[in-house]
Design a protein around this motif. Structure first.
Motif: not given
Length: 112
Positions: A94, A97-98, A101-102
């Motif tokens: 997780s 993935q975060e 995205e950033l």
């Protein structure tokens, strides 16, 4: 939460883009350098695995004592690498993935 962690972003040309010690800071200056060395030596393993798997998240690709290297490889071959002593694979995935995205948002804003 991991008590020891080092996070690094490496470009497709093996150039470090970002690096941070996460969690409790290493007690000695040598430990920070050791973390860098472990992560950079794992780049060869990541390169070899790129030919055998299409998975973006690769957990536990390398180990040193009680530290584990996990990697997230983007479609553009940027490597998000985390050296940690945690066994929370879902949390680490997780996190990657975060950050991904950033990273995409930052790169997209920079290009426009």
């Amino acid at each position: 939460m991991a008590t020891t962690a080092c996070f690094i972003i490496v470009s497709k040309n093996d150039i470090p883009i970002y690096e941070a010690e996460v969690g409790a800071p290493p007690r000695k200056e040598e430990a920070a350098h050791q973390h860098q060395f472990i992560l950079h030596s794992a780049l060869d393993i990541v390169q070899d695995q790129a030919w055998t798997t299409s998975a973006m998240f690769q957990k536990g690709i390398d180990r040193f004592n009680d530290l584990v290297v996990s990697v997230y490889v983007t479609a553009g071959h940027t490597r998000l690498m985390l050296l940690h002593d945690s066994r929370n694979d879902d949390g680490i995935k997780s996190f990657f993935q975060e950050v991904h995205e950033l990273y995409i948002k930052k790169v997209t804003c920079h290009l426009s």
